[in-house]
Design a protein around this motif. Sequence first.
Motif, PDB file in Angstrom:
ATOM      1  N   MET A   1       0.849  -1.168   0.000  1.00 19.60           N
ATOM      2  CA  MET A   1       0.000   0.000   0.000  1.00 19.60           C
ATOM      3  C   MET A   1       0.902   1.240   0.000  1.00 19.60           C
ATOM      4  O   MET A   1       1.838   1.328   0.789  1.00 19.60           O
ATOM      5  CB  MET A   1      -0.896  -0.031   1.239  1.00 19.60           C
ATOM      6  N   LYS A   2       0.587   2.185  -0.862  1.00 19.43           N
ATOM      7  CA  LYS A   2       1.352   3.425  -0.927  1.00 19.43           C
ATOM      8  C   LYS A   2       0.514   4.557  -0.319  1.00 19.43           C
ATOM      9  O   LYS A   2      -0.600   4.819  -0.761  1.00 19.43           O
ATOM     10  CB  LYS A   2       1.724   3.766  -2.364  1.00 19.43           C
ATOM     11  N   LEU A   3       1.090   5.220   0.700  1.00 28.66           N
ATOM     12  CA  LEU A   3       0.408   6.319   1.384  1.00 28.66           C
ATOM     13  C   LEU A   3       1.215   7.593   1.223  1.00 28.66           C
ATOM     14  O   LEU A   3       2.417   7.606   1.488  1.00 28.66           O
ATOM     15  CB  LEU A   3       0.255   6.017   2.873  1.00 28.66           C
ATOM     16  N   GLU A   4       0.521   8.653   0.798  1.00 27.71           N
ATOM     17  CA  GLU A   4       1.131   9.976   0.698  1.00 27.71           C
ATOM     18  C   GLU A   4       0.250  10.959   1.452  1.00 27.71           C
ATOM     19  O   GLU A   4      -0.953  11.034   1.197  1.00 27.71           O
ATOM     20  CB  GLU A   4       1.235  10.423  -0.755  1.00 27.71           C
ATOM     21  N   LEU A   5       0.864  11.717   2.340  1.00 32.79           N
ATOM     22  CA  LEU A   5       0.133  12.720   3.105  1.00 32.79           C
ATOM     23  C   LEU A   5       0.548  14.098   2.618  1.00 32.79           C
ATOM     24  O   LEU A   5       1.699  14.487   2.751  1.00 32.79           O
ATOM     25  CB  LEU A   5       0.409  12.586   4.598  1.00 32.79           C
ATOM     26  N   PHE A   6      -0.385  14.809   2.020  1.00 33.57           N
ATOM     27  CA  PHE A   6      -0.145  16.193   1.619  1.00 33.57           C
ATOM     28  C   PHE A   6      -0.384  17.053   2.844  1.00 33.57           C
ATOM     29  O   PHE A   6      -1.481  17.065   3.410  1.00 33.57           O
ATOM     30  CB  PHE A   6      -1.039  16.565   0.436  1.00 33.57           C
ATOM     31  N   TYR A   7       0.669  17.751   3.233  1.00 33.26           N
ATOM     32  CA  TYR A   7       0.782  18.322   4.572  1.00 33.26           C
ATOM     33  C   TYR A   7       1.341  19.733   4.499  1.00 33.26           C
ATOM     34  O   TYR A   7       2.219  20.030   3.695  1.00 33.26           O
ATOM     35  CB  TYR A   7       1.742  17.413   5.351  1.00 33.26           C
ATOM     36  N   ALA A   8       0.851  20.601   5.362  1.00 38.13           N
ATOM     37  CA  ALA A   8       1.432  21.929   5.566  1.00 38.13           C
ATOM     38  C   ALA A   8       1.600  22.110   7.069  1.00 38.13           C
ATOM     39  O   ALA A   8       0.706  21.765   7.846  1.00 38.13           O
ATOM     40  CB  ALA A   8       0.536  23.023   4.999  1.00 38.13           C
ATOM     41  N   PRO A   9       2.759  22.627   7.483  1.00 40.57           N
ATOM     42  CA  PRO A   9       2.975  22.818   8.922  1.00 40.57           C
ATOM     43  C   PRO A   9       1.997  23.829   9.513  1.00 40.57           C
ATOM     44  O   PRO A   9       1.463  24.674   8.807  1.00 40.57           O
ATOM     45  CB  PRO A   9       4.413  23.323   9.020  1.00 40.57           C
ATOM     46  N   VAL A  10       1.758  23.711  10.785  1.00 35.75           N
ATOM     47  CA  VAL A  10       0.883  24.605  11.552  1.00 35.75           C
ATOM     48  C   VAL A  10      -0.535  24.613  10.967  1.00 35.75           C
ATOM     49  O   VAL A  10      -1.189  25.642  10.872  1.00 35.75           O
ATOM     50  CB  VAL A  10       1.466  26.036  11.646  1.00 35.75           C
ATOM     51  N   THR A  11      -0.984  23.439  10.556  1.00 42.03           N
ATOM     52  CA  THR A  11      -2.359  23.280  10.068  1.00 42.03           C
ATOM     53  C   THR A  11      -2.939  22.021  10.691  1.00 42.03           C
ATOM     54  O   THR A  11      -2.242  21.264  11.375  1.00 42.03           O
ATOM     55  CB  THR A  11      -2.413  23.132   8.527  1.00 42.03           C
ATOM     56  N   CYS A  12      -4.204  21.769  10.394  1.00 41.02           N
ATOM     57  CA  CYS A  12      -4.838  20.552  10.905  1.00 41.02           C
ATOM     58  C   CYS A  12      -4.301  19.305  10.225  1.00 41.02           C
ATOM     59  O   CYS A  12      -4.663  18.189  10.594  1.00 41.02           O
ATOM     60  CB  CYS A  12      -6.348  20.645  10.773  1.00 41.02           C
ATOM     61  N   ALA A  13      -3.391  19.464   9.262  1.00 42.95           N
ATOM     62  CA  ALA A  13      -2.739  18.298   8.656  1.00 42.95           C
ATOM     63  C   ALA A  13      -1.857  17.570   9.662  1.00 42.95           C
ATOM     64  O   ALA A  13      -1.446  16.431   9.427  1.00 42.95           O
ATOM     65  CB  ALA A  13      -1.923  18.726   7.439  1.00 42.95           C
ATOM     66  N   LEU A  14      -1.597  18.212  10.783  1.00 48.51           N
ATOM     67  CA  LEU A  14      -0.840  17.552  11.843  1.00 48.51           C
ATOM     68  C   LEU A  14      -1.608  16.340  12.387  1.00 48.51           C
ATOM     69  O   LEU A  14      -1.001  15.360  12.819  1.00 48.51           O
ATOM     70  CB  LEU A  14      -0.548  18.549  12.970  1.00 48.51           C
ATOM     71  N   VAL A  15      -2.929  16.381  12.332  1.00 49.14           N
ATOM     72  CA  VAL A  15      -3.755  15.301  12.886  1.00 49.14           C
ATOM     73  C   VAL A  15      -3.446  13.961  12.213  1.00 49.14           C
ATOM     74  O   VAL A  15      -3.073  13.003  12.892  1.00 49.14           O
ATOM     75  CB  VAL A  15      -5.252  15.668  12.825  1.00 49.14           C
ATOM     76  N   PRO A  16      -3.580  13.824  10.892  1.00 47.80           N
ATOM     77  CA  PRO A  16      -3.257  12.518  10.305  1.00 47.80           C
ATOM     78  C   PRO A  16      -1.765  12.199  10.363  1.00 47.80           C
ATOM     79  O   PRO A  16      -1.392  11.022  10.414  1.00 47.80           O
ATOM     80  CB  PRO A  16      -3.755  12.623   8.860  1.00 47.80           C
ATOM     81  N   TYR A  17      -0.914  13.216  10.380  1.00 45.11           N
ATOM     82  CA  TYR A  17       0.518  12.972  10.518  1.00 45.11           C
ATOM     83  C   TYR A  17       0.798  12.238  11.834  1.00 45.11           C
ATOM     84  O   TYR A  17       1.487  11.223  11.863  1.00 45.11           O
ATOM     85  CB  TYR A  17       1.303  14.281  10.453  1.00 45.11           C
ATOM     86  N   VAL A  18       0.219  12.744  12.924  1.00 43.76           N
ATOM     87  CA  VAL A  18       0.414  12.116  14.229  1.00 43.76           C
ATOM     88  C   VAL A  18      -0.204  10.724  14.242  1.00 43.76           C
ATOM     89  O   VAL A  18       0.403   9.763  14.728  1.00 43.76           O
ATOM     90  CB  VAL A  18      -0.176  13.002  15.353  1.00 43.76           C
ATOM     91  N   THR A  19      -1.392  10.591  13.709  1.00 44.65           N
ATOM     92  CA  THR A  19      -2.082   9.299  13.736  1.00 44.65           C
ATOM     93  C   THR A  19      -1.360   8.249  12.895  1.00 44.65           C
ATOM     94  O   THR A  19      -1.213   7.104  13.317  1.00 44.65           O
ATOM     95  CB  THR A  19      -3.533   9.457  13.265  1.00 44.65           C
ATOM     96  N   LEU A  20      -0.906   8.638  11.703  1.00 37.18           N
ATOM     97  CA  LEU A  20      -0.148   7.705  10.872  1.00 37.18           C
ATOM     98  C   LEU A  20       1.145   7.289  11.566  1.00 37.18           C
ATOM     99  O   LEU A  20       1.549   6.128  11.516  1.00 37.18           O
ATOM    100  CB  LEU A  20       0.163   8.332   9.507  1.00 37.18           C
ATOM    101  N   THR A  21       1.785   8.242  12.218  1.00 38.89           N
ATOM    102  CA  THR A  21       3.018   7.950  12.945  1.00 38.89           C
ATOM    103  C   THR A  21       2.724   7.002  14.110  1.00 38.89           C
ATOM    104  O   THR A  21       3.446   6.021  14.325  1.00 38.89           O
ATOM    105  CB  THR A  21       3.669   9.247  13.447  1.00 38.89           C
ATOM    106  N   GLU A  22       1.671   7.281  14.858  1.00 35.69           N
ATOM    107  CA  GLU A  22       1.288   6.429  15.986  1.00 35.69           C
ATOM    108  C   GLU A  22       0.951   5.013  15.519  1.00 35.69           C
ATOM    109  O   GLU A  22       1.234   4.038  16.212  1.00 35.69           O
ATOM    110  CB  GLU A  22       0.090   7.055  16.711  1.00 35.69           C
ATOM    111  N   ALA A  23       0.355   4.910  14.320  1.00 37.03           N
ATOM    112  CA  ALA A  23      -0.004   3.595  13.761  1.00 37.03           C
ATOM    113  C   ALA A  23       1.201   2.885  13.153  1.00 37.03           C
ATOM    114  O   ALA A  23       1.088   1.741  12.726  1.00 37.03           O
ATOM    115  CB  ALA A  23      -1.087   3.768  12.701  1.00 37.03           C
TER     116      ALA A  23
END
Length: 156
Positions: free
Chosen positions: A1-23
Amino acid sequence: MKLELFYAPVTCALVPYVTLTEARADFEVRPVNMGKGQQNSPEYLKLNPKHKVPVLVIDGDPLTENVAMQIWIARTFPQAKLLPSDPWQELQAMSIMSWCSGGIHPFLARINSPVKVCDAPGAEDSVKRLATGNLMELFKIADDMLAGREYFFDHF
């Protein structure tokens, strides 16, 4: 499975970043420079016509909106125990996530970008003040919901 997170700092994109990292998911971060308007580029709008972050691309298919991403991540990586296993508690977790997304987040956006909600000359300070007041009320509700606990549910 290929996962890409389109992310910008200091935004709500931190939410899936943390969750993906925790998982412990294997994912790639694709930075989006919102200051330069990259979220409005034709390439990005193909992924998310809402011109927002985050976007989680799963094997080439984009998924938007944090609540949907959190549920997908939790169900795809059950060993991480990101959501409660009890169905009622899982629904309560979804309720809290929706409240954060639809209730809390809009006030953060008003504080960070007041001109997006009111372009009247000199209104920025008023918009920030009112949004901060509302946000503090919501944080009080969250504090009361925690009622001396560290987590909303039985585990982190």
